[in-house]
Design a protein around this motif. Structure first.
Motif, PDB file in Angstrom:
ATOM      1  N   PRO A   1       0.824  -1.215   0.000  1.00 45.71           N
ATOM      2  CA  PRO A   1       0.000   0.000   0.000  1.00 45.71           C
ATOM      3  C   PRO A   1       0.856   1.262   0.000  1.00 45.71           C
ATOM      4  O   PRO A   1       1.956   1.284   0.561  1.00 45.71           O
ATOM      5  CB  PRO A   1      -0.807  -0.120   1.292  1.00 45.71           C
ATOM      6  CG  PRO A   1      -0.788  -1.576   1.628  1.00 45.71           C
ATOM      7  CD  PRO A   1       0.525  -2.089   1.149  1.00 45.71           C
ATOM      8  N   THR A   2       0.342   2.302  -0.645  1.00 45.82           N
ATOM      9  CA  THR A   2       1.052   3.577  -0.741  1.00 45.82           C
ATOM     10  C   THR A   2       0.352   4.647   0.074  1.00 45.82           C
ATOM     11  O   THR A   2      -0.843   4.895  -0.102  1.00 45.82           O
ATOM     12  CB  THR A   2       1.139   4.040  -2.209  1.00 45.82           C
ATOM     13  OG1 THR A   2       1.902   3.084  -2.957  1.00 45.82           O
ATOM     14  CG2 THR A   2       1.800   5.405  -2.323  1.00 45.82           C
ATOM     15  N   GLU A   3       1.098   5.294   0.945  1.00 46.62           N
ATOM     16  CA  GLU A   3       0.583   6.416   1.718  1.00 46.62           C
ATOM     17  C   GLU A   3       0.761   7.707   0.922  1.00 46.62           C
ATOM     18  O   GLU A   3       1.580   7.781   0.002  1.00 46.62           O
ATOM     19  CB  GLU A   3       1.337   6.550   3.041  1.00 46.62           C
ATOM     20  CG  GLU A   3       1.254   5.348   3.950  1.00 46.62           C
ATOM     21  CD  GLU A   3       2.063   5.563   5.217  1.00 46.62           C
ATOM     22  OE1 GLU A   3       2.145   6.729   5.677  1.00 46.62           O
ATOM     23  OE2 GLU A   3       2.608   4.584   5.734  1.00 46.62           O
ATOM     24  N   ILE A   4       0.000   8.716   1.299  1.00 47.31           N
ATOM     25  CA  ILE A   4       0.210  10.049   0.742  1.00 47.31           C
ATOM     26  C   ILE A   4       1.332  10.692   1.557  1.00 47.31           C
ATOM     27  O   ILE A   4       1.128  11.114   2.700  1.00 47.31           O
ATOM     28  CB  ILE A   4      -1.071  10.891   0.801  1.00 47.31           C
ATOM     29  CG1 ILE A   4      -2.154  10.247  -0.088  1.00 47.31           C
ATOM     30  CG2 ILE A   4      -0.795  12.326   0.344  1.00 47.31           C
ATOM     31  CD1 ILE A   4      -3.482  10.986  -0.063  1.00 47.31           C
ATOM     32  N   THR A   5       2.516  10.719   0.991  1.00 46.81           N
ATOM     33  CA  THR A   5       3.704  11.209   1.685  1.00 46.81           C
ATOM     34  C   THR A   5       4.167  12.535   1.082  1.00 46.81           C
ATOM     35  O   THR A   5       3.816  12.870  -0.057  1.00 46.81           O
ATOM     36  CB  THR A   5       4.849  10.199   1.572  1.00 46.81           C
ATOM     37  OG1 THR A   5       5.189  10.052   0.178  1.00 46.81           O
ATOM     38  CG2 THR A   5       4.439   8.845   2.137  1.00 46.81           C
ATOM     39  N   PRO A   6       4.993  13.292   1.811  1.00 42.45           N
ATOM     40  CA  PRO A   6       5.569  14.523   1.240  1.00 42.45           C
ATOM     41  C   PRO A   6       6.340  14.251  -0.046  1.00 42.45           C
ATOM     42  O   PRO A   6       6.318  15.076  -0.964  1.00 42.45           O
ATOM     43  CB  PRO A   6       6.493  15.011   2.363  1.00 42.45           C
ATOM     44  CG  PRO A   6       5.853  14.502   3.615  1.00 42.45           C
ATOM     45  CD  PRO A   6       5.326  13.155   3.249  1.00 42.45           C
TER      46      PRO A   6
ATOM     47  N   ASP B   1      -5.831   3.639   1.979  1.00 38.64           N
ATOM     48  CA  ASP B   1      -7.202   3.456   2.448  1.00 38.64           C
ATOM     49  C   ASP B   1      -7.845   2.208   1.872  1.00 38.64           C
ATOM     50  O   ASP B   1      -8.639   1.542   2.548  1.00 38.64           O
ATOM     51  CB  ASP B   1      -8.045   4.691   2.099  1.00 38.64           C
ATOM     52  CG  ASP B   1      -7.802   5.839   3.052  1.00 38.64           C
ATOM     53  OD1 ASP B   1      -8.655   6.080   3.916  1.00 38.64           O
ATOM     54  OD2 ASP B   1      -6.749   6.483   2.951  1.00 38.64           O
ATOM     55  N   VAL B   2      -7.526   1.885   0.631  1.00 39.39           N
ATOM     56  CA  VAL B   2      -8.071   0.669   0.017  1.00 39.39           C
ATOM     57  C   VAL B   2      -7.574  -0.556   0.774  1.00 39.39           C
ATOM     58  O   VAL B   2      -8.341  -1.467   1.092  1.00 39.39           O
ATOM     59  CB  VAL B   2      -7.689   0.582  -1.472  1.00 39.39           C
ATOM     60  CG1 VAL B   2      -8.038  -0.796  -2.041  1.00 39.39           C
ATOM     61  CG2 VAL B   2      -8.404   1.668  -2.274  1.00 39.39           C
ATOM     62  N   ALA B   3      -6.292  -0.572   1.076  1.00 42.56           N
ATOM     63  CA  ALA B   3      -5.713  -1.713   1.801  1.00 42.56           C
ATOM     64  C   ALA B   3      -6.292  -1.854   3.199  1.00 42.56           C
ATOM     65  O   ALA B   3      -6.563  -2.962   3.666  1.00 42.56           O
ATOM     66  CB  ALA B   3      -4.200  -1.557   1.877  1.00 42.56           C
ATOM     67  N   LYS B   4      -6.510  -0.726   3.867  1.00 42.16           N
ATOM     68  CA  LYS B   4      -6.957  -0.757   5.252  1.00 42.16           C
ATOM     69  C   LYS B   4      -8.451  -1.011   5.413  1.00 42.16           C
ATOM     70  O   LYS B   4      -8.880  -1.729   6.319  1.00 42.16           O
ATOM     71  CB  LYS B   4      -6.625   0.578   5.929  1.00 42.16           C
ATOM     72  CG  LYS B   4      -5.187   0.743   6.351  1.00 42.16           C
ATOM     73  CD  LYS B   4      -5.032   2.045   7.130  1.00 42.16           C
ATOM     74  CE  LYS B   4      -3.623   2.210   7.677  1.00 42.16           C
ATOM     75  NZ  LYS B   4      -3.490   3.472   8.449  1.00 42.16           N
ATOM     76  N   TYR B   5      -9.254  -0.412   4.541  1.00 41.32           N
ATOM     77  CA  TYR B   5     -10.685  -0.323   4.813  1.00 41.32           C
ATOM     78  C   TYR B   5     -11.616  -1.043   3.828  1.00 41.32           C
ATOM     79  O   TYR B   5     -12.768  -1.312   4.168  1.00 41.32           O
ATOM     80  CB  TYR B   5     -11.105   1.141   4.875  1.00 41.32           C
ATOM     81  CG  TYR B   5     -10.372   1.941   5.917  1.00 41.32           C
ATOM     82  CD1 TYR B   5     -10.496   1.645   7.276  1.00 41.32           C
ATOM     83  CD2 TYR B   5      -9.533   2.989   5.560  1.00 41.32           C
ATOM     84  CE1 TYR B   5      -9.827   2.376   8.236  1.00 41.32           C
ATOM     85  CE2 TYR B   5      -8.854   3.741   6.519  1.00 41.32           C
ATOM     86  CZ  TYR B   5      -9.011   3.422   7.857  1.00 41.32           C
ATOM     87  OH  TYR B   5      -8.342   4.151   8.805  1.00 41.32           O
ATOM     88  N   TYR B   6     -11.157  -1.321   2.624  1.00 38.33           N
ATOM     89  CA  TYR B   6     -12.088  -1.834   1.620  1.00 38.33           C
ATOM     90  C   TYR B   6     -12.211  -3.351   1.681  1.00 38.33           C
ATOM     91  O   TYR B   6     -11.206  -4.058   1.850  1.00 38.33           O
ATOM     92  CB  TYR B   6     -11.657  -1.388   0.219  1.00 38.33           C
ATOM     93  CG  TYR B   6     -12.095   0.033  -0.086  1.00 38.33           C
ATOM     94  CD1 TYR B   6     -13.073   0.288  -1.029  1.00 38.33           C
ATOM     95  CD2 TYR B   6     -11.560   1.106   0.608  1.00 38.33           C
ATOM     96  CE1 TYR B   6     -13.497   1.583  -1.295  1.00 38.33           C
ATOM     97  CE2 TYR B   6     -11.973   2.402   0.370  1.00 38.33           C
ATOM     98  CZ  TYR B   6     -12.947   2.633  -0.581  1.00 38.33           C
ATOM     99  OH  TYR B   6     -13.374   3.915  -0.825  1.00 38.33           O
ATOM    100  N   PRO B   7     -13.433  -3.871   1.545  1.00 36.09           N
ATOM    101  CA  PRO B   7     -13.617  -5.330   1.570  1.00 36.09           C
ATOM    102  C   PRO B   7     -12.921  -5.994   0.390  1.00 36.09           C
ATOM    103  O   PRO B   7     -12.752  -5.381  -0.678  1.00 36.09           O
ATOM    104  CB  PRO B   7     -15.139  -5.491   1.499  1.00 36.09           C
ATOM    105  CG  PRO B   7     -15.653  -4.210   0.928  1.00 36.09           C
ATOM    106  CD  PRO B   7     -14.713  -3.145   1.376  1.00 36.09           C
TER     107      PRO B   7
END
Length: 354
Positions: free
Chosen positions: A34-39, A130-136
């Protein structure tokens, strides 16, 4: 992809013997991390300065999403290219056949398009945090190439000036009552991807004999899934047999005399995935935009502005509305729709003689 018009039959040939849902068995490698929104991602995207978004979402909604992104990430502009789902698909096919890579991120209300793009190897594996954490699991590609950005339902609706709540239909079966002869409007699966999906789900769950009985009700046929809500809002028909719930909700919010009915048999569900293209001209901006689209912030915007639904568990439902998770839905099966689409159109047209 070859140039020219891409029919659903073409898509079937391209997709081959896929599993029975879009979000099915992995076809390539496992999904990337998964990719975070980073600086660092923001800086790289800002250097590119723009992102090109091809979408079938209504223009006012897609522009609101674009403006929200631009406000959050100054220095990056979003160019929205909005048209119908089938035209989005055809345009990308023609561009890629000519080695033109203009699109960064795509959204389509026809989930079968993503089967084709994945098979053709033109999508970039990318998993927003968010897809990795929250999506079914059943709403994200196991290879990380796309996920369900938005959800709509094809509902029954009625004009409250023409139909009393006590008399309103509560099920698809109720639409067969002789009192609704000449008073029903519905979309056509030959023109609308949403209606194609809902027609498949209904024919699977209710049987084709249901449509044969419904055709005897002298139903007004329109093209887009957005047309039935508008027709009953204007009082041109009393009842709609199918159509986008988000358009109907928008009509209601604007003071229109309409009400939504979630049929007891289950409501057809239609998902609209998002994906990043491997040949994206602005790859970092594309990834940042894709990541933003699946945040609770953007998903809340989809619900609040577009009146659609979201699989993100942190999204808050509007007061007074039935929560999405409490609505009984018919299961979507994009690969099966693809396989049977030509037969569905032919059979439907014969039944309704249009």
């Amino acid at each position: 992809m070859r140039a020219g018009r891409f029919s659903r039959r073409d898509m079937l040939k391209a997709s081959g013997a896929t599993a029975m849902t879009v979000f099915a068995t992995p076809l390539r490698a496992a999904a990337p991390e998964p990719t975070e929104i980073t600086p660092a991602l923001i800086a790289a995207a800002t250097k590119e300065g723009k992102v090109v978004y091809y979408t079938s979402i209504d223009l006012p909604v897609s522009e609101r999403i674009a403006k929200a992104f631009e406000a959050k990430f100054p220095g990056i502009s979003v160019r929205v290219e909005r048209t119908g789902a089938e035209r989005v698909f055809q345009r990308i096919g023609q561009e890629y056949a000519s080695n033109i890579h203009a699109v960064d991120v795509v959204n389509s209300s026809d989930a079968a398009h993503f089967i084709v793009w994945k098979r053709d190897g033109v999508l970039a594996p990318f998993v927003p945090e968010d897809v990795a954490k929250y999506y079914p699991a059943d709403q994200k590609d196991p290879d990380g190439q796309f996920a369900s950005f938005r959800v709509c339902l094809s509902v029954i609706g009625y004009n409250t000036n023409l139909v009393k709540p006590a008399d309103a239909p509560k099920s698809f079966a109720d639409l067969l009552d002789p009192k609704w002869v000449g008073k029903i409007v519905k979309g056509h699966p030959g023109y609308s991807g949403t209606i194609m999906t809902s027609t498949y789900e209904m024919s699977r769950d209710l049987g084709w004999d249901y449509f044969e009985k419904l055709a005897k009700q002298r139903v007004m046929q329109v093209q887009s899934a957005s047309d039935p809500p508008k027709k009953i809002g204007l009082g041109e028909r009393a009842i709609m047999a199918d159509g986008n719930d988000y358009v109907l909700t928008t009509v209601k919010d604007a003071g229109g005399p309409v009400e939504i009915v979630y049929p007891t048999e289950g409501t057809p569900q239609i998902v609209g995935p998002n994906a990043v293209f491997k040949g994206a001209p602005n790859p970092n901006a594309a990834r940042l935009f894709q990541a933003f689209c699946f945040t609770a912030e953007c998903q809340q915007l989809v619900l609040d502005v577009a009146n659609m639904h979201s699989f993100h568990p942190m999204v808050k439902e509007k007061p007074g509305r039935k929560p999405f998770r409490e609505i009984k839905v018919m299961k979507e099966d994009a690969a099966a729709v693809e396989k049977e689409a030509e037969q569905i159109k032919a059979r439907y047209t014969k039944i309704f003689r249009v």
